[in-house]
Design a protein around this motif. Sequence first.
Motif, mmCIF file in Angstrom:
data_model
loop_
_atom_site.group_PDB
_atom_site.id
_atom_site.type_symbol
_atom_site.label_atom_id
_atom_site.label_comp_id
_atom_site.label_asym_id
_atom_site.label_seq_id
_atom_site.Cartn_x
_atom_site.Cartn_y
_atom_site.Cartn_z
ATOM 1 N N ALA A 44 6.795 5.445 -12.676
ATOM 2 C CA ALA A 44 5.822 5.592 -11.585
ATOM 3 C C ALA A 44 4.593 4.720 -11.831
ATOM 4 O O ALA A 44 4.075 4.077 -10.906
ATOM 5 N N ILE A 45 4.116 4.677 -13.060
ATOM 6 C CA ILE A 45 2.953 3.846 -13.391
ATOM 7 C C ILE A 45 3.280 2.364 -13.182
ATOM 8 O O ILE A 45 2.468 1.599 -12.636
ATOM 9 N N ALA A 46 4.478 1.950 -13.590
ATOM 10 C CA ALA A 46 4.874 0.549 -13.413
ATOM 11 C C ALA A 46 4.938 0.188 -11.929
ATOM 12 O O ALA A 46 4.456 -0.874 -11.508
ATOM 13 N N ILE A 47 5.521 1.073 -11.110
ATOM 14 C CA ILE A 47 5.609 0.809 -9.673
ATOM 15 C C ILE A 47 4.221 0.826 -9.035
ATOM 16 O O ILE A 47 3.915 0.024 -8.142
ATOM 17 N N LEU A 48 3.363 1.741 -9.497
ATOM 18 C CA LEU A 48 1.985 1.788 -8.997
ATOM 19 C C LEU A 48 1.278 0.463 -9.224
ATOM 20 O O LEU A 48 0.640 -0.091 -8.306
ATOM 21 N N MET A 49 1.390 -0.087 -10.426
ATOM 22 C CA MET A 49 0.715 -1.343 -10.731
ATOM 23 C C MET A 49 1.356 -2.522 -10.002
ATOM 24 O O MET A 49 0.673 -3.484 -9.641
ATOM 25 N N ALA A 50 2.672 -2.446 -9.757
ATOM 26 C CA ALA A 50 3.328 -3.498 -8.972
ATOM 27 C C ALA A 50 2.803 -3.493 -7.546
ATOM 28 O O ALA A 50 2.472 -4.546 -6.984
ATOM 29 N N GLY A 51 2.724 -2.302 -6.945
ATOM 30 C CA GLY A 51 2.180 -2.207 -5.592
ATOM 31 C C GLY A 51 0.742 -2.680 -5.533
ATOM 32 O O GLY A 51 0.346 -3.394 -4.598
ATOM 33 N N GLU A 52 -0.050 -2.304 -6.535
ATOM 34 C CA GLU A 52 -1.451 -2.721 -6.573
ATOM 35 C C GLU A 52 -1.570 -4.236 -6.744
ATOM 36 O O GLU A 52 -2.458 -4.864 -6.175
ATOM 37 N N GLY A 53 -0.668 -4.837 -7.531
ATOM 38 C CA GLY A 53 -0.708 -6.285 -7.730
ATOM 39 C C GLY A 53 -0.478 -7.038 -6.438
ATOM 40 O O GLY A 53 -1.236 -7.956 -6.077
ATOM 41 N N ALA A 57 0.835 -1.206 0.000
ATOM 42 C CA ALA A 57 0.000 0.000 0.000
ATOM 43 C C ALA A 57 0.869 1.256 0.000
ATOM 44 O O ALA A 57 0.591 2.215 -0.737
ATOM 45 N N ALA A 58 1.928 1.266 0.816
ATOM 46 C CA ALA A 58 2.826 2.422 0.850
ATOM 47 C C ALA A 58 3.507 2.629 -0.502
ATOM 48 O O ALA A 58 3.647 3.763 -0.979
ATOM 49 N N THR A 59 3.909 1.516 -1.142
ATOM 50 C CA THR A 59 4.535 1.604 -2.465
ATOM 51 C C THR A 59 3.573 2.183 -3.491
ATOM 52 O O THR A 59 3.930 3.075 -4.281
ATOM 53 N N ALA A 60 2.321 1.689 -3.506
ATOM 54 C CA ALA A 60 1.330 2.174 -4.461
ATOM 55 C C ALA A 60 1.034 3.654 -4.242
ATOM 56 O O ALA A 60 0.918 4.421 -5.209
ATOM 57 N N CYS A 61 0.904 4.062 -2.991
ATOM 58 C CA CYS A 61 0.608 5.471 -2.689
ATOM 59 C C CYS A 61 1.754 6.379 -3.135
ATOM 60 O O CYS A 61 1.530 7.434 -3.746
ATOM 61 N N ALA A 62 2.997 5.986 -2.830
ATOM 62 C CA ALA A 62 4.154 6.787 -3.231
ATOM 63 C C ALA A 62 4.259 6.889 -4.753
ATOM 64 O O ALA A 62 4.558 7.963 -5.305
ATOM 65 N N ALA A 63 3.981 5.780 -5.444
ATOM 66 C CA ALA A 63 4.043 5.794 -6.905
ATOM 67 C C ALA A 63 2.949 6.672 -7.504
ATOM 68 O O ALA A 63 3.160 7.341 -8.524
ATOM 69 N N CYS A 64 1.773 6.687 -6.871
ATOM 70 C CA CYS A 64 0.688 7.538 -7.354
ATOM 71 C C CYS A 64 1.063 9.017 -7.215
ATOM 72 O O CYS A 64 0.817 9.820 -8.122
ATOM 73 N N PHE A 65 1.683 9.374 -6.085
ATOM 74 C CA PHE A 65 2.192 10.740 -5.917
ATOM 75 C C PHE A 65 3.222 11.071 -6.997
ATOM 76 O O PHE A 65 3.212 12.156 -7.596
ATOM 77 N N ALA A 66 4.141 10.127 -7.263
ATOM 78 C CA ALA A 66 5.192 10.358 -8.263
ATOM 79 C C ALA A 66 4.601 10.546 -9.656
ATOM 80 O O ALA A 66 5.061 11.409 -10.426
#
Length: 424
Positions: A316-325, A294-303
Amino acid sequence: MPHHSSLVLTRAASMRATDALATSITRYAIPLLVLITTRSASLTGVAFLLEWLPCLAAFTLGGPLVDRFRADRVLRAAAIARSVLLLAAAVLLLALPPAGTAATVVVMALGAGAGLLSHTSFVAVETLGADLSRQAGDQAHRVQAVQIGIDQSALLAGPLVVGILLMTGQAWPVLTVAAALSLAAAATAVHTVNPARPAATVDAGVIDQLRTGWRTVRGIPALCWLLVGLIASNLAVAVAQASAPITLVQHFGTSTLTVGMIWSAAGVVALAAVAASRRAIDRHGLWPVGAAAAATACAACFAAALAGHLPLYAVAIAILMAGEGALTVVLRTLRARLIPPHAFGATLSVTIVLIILPMPAAGALVALLPSAALPALLLVCAAVQALAMALAFRGLWHHRHTYTTPVAPHAPAAPTAPSTAPAA
């Protein structure tokens, strides 16, 4: 693992893969077929609407149907009906002129019908998957990771299959392949033993079952906190997805092909994160992995909201989807443990309706706001997501005793008194 259990898991994986791929192909093919038959972008948008509205109906009614008639029966009925619908549309489109009012009506009706049936089958497949998760005990997250990996792979493969088959210039190859996959899903539907349910619950109507589902959600605090996190997360991801074409094409000056490439690459990264989450949960447990994801997805969304150039946005989009996965593995595992088997279908319907409401909301926000305001919108959604996730995982930690001990597999029904209740 016993040989019988291995066969069941293999058959369940085949069932989910064929159903998910049929859904993915249909979902991506319908708008393209509308565009081919009408050459109208506005009618393509109407096609999305016609696919979306039946989805809400399917998610509302699918759970009560599963609870009443059993998940494998609902899956078979929905998959066979979808196959018949796809084949009928293929025949009609072969007989009709390739462009015109008649072809448009057929494709629009196909979109509405296929949307309803696809999401009804999804509720049934998800219910069967939750049943397998409960049987897996403390290995439930591994079952969920496999299922989510199958879903993500289908989302990646669907557009590719549609693109290849539409190179022929005809609709029937796409529709025929989707129909065959749908029949395969019906043929491999897994039958599981039903949990015992009161006769009053079995005989209850749809509205009564949905009320039961809503009461179940309200009566499980950890499930409520889980939904808070899912709703906020879905809103942020939906805004990112809906705004991505505008951001990439208008702000960064890239092509529409680049949009697809970035999301496809993000999907591959998400698949890797889903696979890695299994070992991480084995070692560290559900809550720590979920909080980190969750922290990874939130940080990536900010980025992504603050990205000033294309490479940073793409990463940032790739990290967001990784965190969401990884987060999805945790949250679905928790959901399977928290919802009681005897009311799983109706409760699942209520939870799905709640967590998909951000999708049309995100589309409306992106449509109403000027393109220059979209980074600010994503930034606000990222802040909401971070706050909601912090509250959700605080609540999940407080109520961790309700899900840290896996639900024991339910006992088989006695041979002399077979249960008529659905699988959960």
